[in-house]
Design a protein around this motif. Structure first.
Motif, mmCIF file in Angstrom:
data_model
loop_
_atom_site.group_PDB
_atom_site.id
_atom_site.type_symbol
_atom_site.label_atom_id
_atom_site.label_comp_id
_atom_site.label_asym_id
_atom_site.label_seq_id
_atom_site.Cartn_x
_atom_site.Cartn_y
_atom_site.Cartn_z
ATOM 1 N N LEU A 53 -7.246 0.923 -3.358
ATOM 2 C CA LEU A 53 -6.345 1.997 -3.772
ATOM 3 C C LEU A 53 -5.986 1.797 -5.441
ATOM 4 O O LEU A 53 -5.356 2.553 -5.973
ATOM 5 C CB LEU A 53 -5.049 1.780 -3.030
ATOM 6 C CG LEU A 53 -5.026 1.995 -1.441
ATOM 7 C CD1 LEU A 53 -3.559 1.516 -1.116
ATOM 8 C CD2 LEU A 53 -5.399 3.382 -1.153
ATOM 9 N N LEU A 54 -6.365 0.474 -5.764
ATOM 10 C CA LEU A 54 -5.955 0.116 -7.174
ATOM 11 C C LEU A 54 -7.340 0.394 -8.116
ATOM 12 O O LEU A 54 -8.383 0.317 -7.886
ATOM 13 C CB LEU A 54 -5.618 -1.180 -7.193
ATOM 14 C CG LEU A 54 -4.664 -1.707 -6.235
ATOM 15 C CD1 LEU A 54 -4.549 -3.168 -6.566
ATOM 16 C CD2 LEU A 54 -3.527 -0.866 -6.265
ATOM 17 N N TYR A 68 -3.898 -7.757 -8.981
ATOM 18 C CA TYR A 68 -3.705 -7.945 -7.594
ATOM 19 C C TYR A 68 -4.718 -9.120 -7.006
ATOM 20 O O TYR A 68 -4.068 -10.014 -6.110
ATOM 21 C CB TYR A 68 -4.303 -6.700 -6.988
ATOM 22 C CG TYR A 68 -4.428 -6.449 -5.335
ATOM 23 C CD1 TYR A 68 -3.454 -6.482 -4.498
ATOM 24 C CD2 TYR A 68 -6.008 -6.673 -4.916
ATOM 25 C CE1 TYR A 68 -3.796 -6.416 -3.287
ATOM 26 C CE2 TYR A 68 -6.077 -6.740 -3.668
ATOM 27 C CZ TYR A 68 -5.168 -6.383 -2.784
ATOM 28 O OH TYR A 68 -5.298 -6.432 -1.602
ATOM 29 N N ARG A 105 -7.007 -2.993 -1.929
ATOM 30 C CA ARG A 105 -7.554 -3.113 -3.419
ATOM 31 C C ARG A 105 -8.243 -1.779 -3.761
ATOM 32 O O ARG A 105 -8.466 -1.485 -4.915
ATOM 33 C CB ARG A 105 -8.618 -4.246 -3.341
ATOM 34 C CG ARG A 105 -9.285 -4.779 -4.760
ATOM 35 C CD ARG A 105 -10.236 -6.082 -4.614
ATOM 36 N NE ARG A 105 -10.541 -6.359 -5.786
ATOM 37 C CZ ARG A 105 -11.659 -5.757 -6.600
ATOM 38 N NH1 ARG A 105 -12.255 -5.076 -6.044
ATOM 39 N NH2 ARG A 105 -11.685 -6.740 -7.648
ATOM 40 N N VAL A 132 2.205 1.577 -3.343
ATOM 41 C CA VAL A 132 1.259 2.406 -4.414
ATOM 42 C C VAL A 132 1.254 3.703 -4.428
ATOM 43 O O VAL A 132 1.227 4.452 -5.228
ATOM 44 C CB VAL A 132 -0.187 1.637 -4.054
ATOM 45 C CG1 VAL A 132 -1.134 2.372 -4.921
ATOM 46 C CG2 VAL A 132 -0.229 0.342 -4.562
ATOM 47 N N SER A 144 -4.860 -2.016 -11.728
ATOM 48 C CA SER A 144 -4.240 -3.398 -11.227
ATOM 49 C C SER A 144 -4.823 -4.295 -10.575
ATOM 50 O O SER A 144 -4.542 -5.419 -10.120
ATOM 51 C CB SER A 144 -2.838 -3.140 -10.789
ATOM 52 O OG SER A 144 -2.197 -1.912 -11.326
ATOM 53 N N ARG A 145 -6.274 -3.982 -10.530
ATOM 54 C CA ARG A 145 -7.095 -4.918 -9.481
ATOM 55 C C ARG A 145 -6.983 -6.354 -9.841
ATOM 56 O O ARG A 145 -7.121 -7.199 -8.985
ATOM 57 C CB ARG A 145 -8.420 -4.300 -9.436
ATOM 58 C CG ARG A 145 -8.567 -3.174 -8.496
ATOM 59 C CD ARG A 145 -10.109 -2.773 -8.363
ATOM 60 N NE ARG A 145 -10.324 -1.890 -7.430
ATOM 61 C CZ ARG A 145 -11.455 -1.299 -7.000
ATOM 62 N NH1 ARG A 145 -12.481 -1.693 -7.393
ATOM 63 N NH2 ARG A 145 -11.472 -0.335 -6.287
ATOM 64 N N ALA A 197 0.655 -1.241 0.018
ATOM 65 C CA ALA A 197 0.028 0.159 -0.094
ATOM 66 C C ALA A 197 0.950 1.426 0.008
ATOM 67 O O ALA A 197 0.360 2.435 -0.665
ATOM 68 C CB ALA A 197 -0.995 0.108 1.250
ATOM 69 N N THR A 239 2.547 -3.056 -8.230
ATOM 70 C CA THR A 239 2.021 -4.466 -8.260
ATOM 71 C C THR A 239 3.012 -5.224 -9.120
ATOM 72 O O THR A 239 3.172 -6.398 -8.819
ATOM 73 C CB THR A 239 0.679 -4.339 -8.939
ATOM 74 O OG1 THR A 239 -0.167 -3.513 -8.642
ATOM 75 C CG2 THR A 239 0.122 -5.621 -9.511
ATOM 76 N N GLU A 269 0.233 2.301 -8.911
ATOM 77 C CA GLU A 269 -0.186 1.149 -8.452
ATOM 78 C C GLU A 269 0.482 0.073 -9.622
ATOM 79 O O GLU A 269 0.646 -1.158 -9.059
ATOM 80 C CB GLU A 269 -1.816 1.041 -8.628
ATOM 81 C CG GLU A 269 -2.173 1.211 -10.166
ATOM 82 C CD GLU A 269 -3.984 1.254 -10.231
ATOM 83 O OE1 GLU A 269 -4.031 0.059 -10.659
ATOM 84 O OE2 GLU A 269 -4.317 2.259 -10.070
ATOM 85 N N GLU A 270 0.804 0.430 -10.757
ATOM 86 C CA GLU A 270 1.298 -0.385 -11.795
ATOM 87 C C GLU A 270 2.650 -0.961 -11.264
ATOM 88 O O GLU A 270 3.036 -1.979 -11.501
ATOM 89 C CB GLU A 270 1.113 -0.046 -13.236
ATOM 90 C CG GLU A 270 -0.501 0.016 -13.677
ATOM 91 C CD GLU A 270 -0.333 0.795 -14.934
ATOM 92 O OE1 GLU A 270 0.199 2.015 -15.176
ATOM 93 O OE2 GLU A 270 -1.220 0.306 -15.832
#
Length: 331
Positions: free
Chosen positions: A235-236, A243, A233, A149, A239-240, A146, A158, A154-155
């Motif tokens: 936050l994305l 994830y 999750r 991110v 990228s979910r 987190a 991840t 995020e990408e």
């Protein structure tokens, strides 16, 4: 203790009874007589109904038991169907209610049980649950994830998170690798599960990120693992999907998470980063080879290290703010 309330319970009501301090009895039907007994200590639900000559077959179900009994102070012989509901209380309750519905419709006990189990077979199977060590480990990894991110997007975060893929290190970032270890102990004592977890890749710095958590108690800041999974999750965006795939690869089941993982954690201290250098207490293949004549025969290695008294390093820029400041390497 008898409870004469409506036989239909919500998940929340059932959970209150399962967490109670004494067993409770709940009438479910008058024709035939069916009684639900909730035993908090053993985390079991029991259905009692008058015995007939219709016996169910339960040999393949680890969570189920069946008994024929005479209860003191009551007339007649009873069937007792027991279900171990640790981590799956409402599913077990649903099975019992299905049996009761069929008994009320005139079905024999054996057929009622077997039909109910056929419908709920997947729910009654022993669901894969992360060990306590895996639970706290994932909790800690998600905390650092987190943070990343927010720092690198995020990408990139991840892509860097490789822990669920069982790679050598949990995070592989542009400038360094990080192995995250989370403990509930008062000291920074961590379990190292292989000879490669703290082995540096050629030309790349490696940091052990030490995280300490403890039971949250009455604190409103505490989180369960499902709480943290959902929060991270959230936050994305793009990228979910990746994830979710990473979590599934280690056995995470969102549908079962709420009742499987109920421990609430809070940080015991600020995380620290330790530079894994030649002087760090790590065991790797090279070290094994220096003391054992046939190192190739060592096929498994698990050991514990206590880094409580070690000087923490100055964390790399990207994890500043997550780890406390320490001593800069070489200073």
């Amino acid at each position: 203790m008898d409870d004469e309330s409506n036989r239909v319970m919500t998940p929340e009501t059932l959970e209150q009874y399962v967490r109670a301090t004494v067993p409770t009895r709940h009438p479910l039907s008058e024709s035939p007589v069916c009684v639900l007994i909730i035993e908090p200590d053993s985390r079991r639900l029991k259905l009692r109904t008058p015995a007939t000559n219709s016996y169910p077959e339960l040999g393949s179900y680890d969570r189920l038991s069946f008994d024929v009994m005479e209860e003191p102070g009551e007339d007649g012989v009873w069937f007792e169907l027991g279900i171990d509901v640790d981590g799956m209380a409402y599913e077990g309750y649903s099975v019992i209610m299905s049996v009761v519905d069929q008994l009320e419709a005139g079905r024999p006990f054996r057929h009622s049980v077997e039909d109910a189990l056929a419908s709920f077979r997947e729910l009654l199977a022993k669901r894969r649950k992360l060990s306590e060590e895996q639970e706290t480990g994932l909790f800690g990894e998600l905390g650092l994830f987190a943070h990343l991110v927010g720092r690198i997007g995020e990408e990139a975060a991840t892509a860097a998170w490789l822990g669920p893929e069982h790679e050598e290190h949990d995070f592989v970032l542009p400038e360094f690798d990080a192995e995250v270890k989370t403990t509930t102990s008062e000291g920074r004592i961590h379990v190292i599960g292989s000879a490669t977890q703290l082995s540096r890749s050629p030309g790349r710095p490696l940091y052990l990120v030490s995280i300490q958590v403890t039971a949250a108690g009455a604190s409103t800041e505490g989180e369960t693992l499902p709480d943290r999974v959902r929060r991270v999750r959230g936050l994305l965006d793009r990228s979910r999907r990746l994830y979710d795939e990473r979590l599934r690869s280690i056995g995470w089941e969102p549908s079962a998470a709420e009742d499987l993982y109920t421990r609430r954690f809070i940080d015991r201290s600020v995380p620290r980063a330790y530079a894994v250098t030649d002087h760090f207490p790590a065991i790797d293949h090279e070290g094994i080879a220096s003391i054992i004549e046939r190192p190739e025969l060592v096929v498994g290695l698990v050991y514990r290290i206590d880094v409580t008294g070690l000087e923490a390093a100055e964390p790399p820029t990207v994890i500043e703010g997550f780890c406390e400041r320490g001593k800069r390497n070489g200073s």
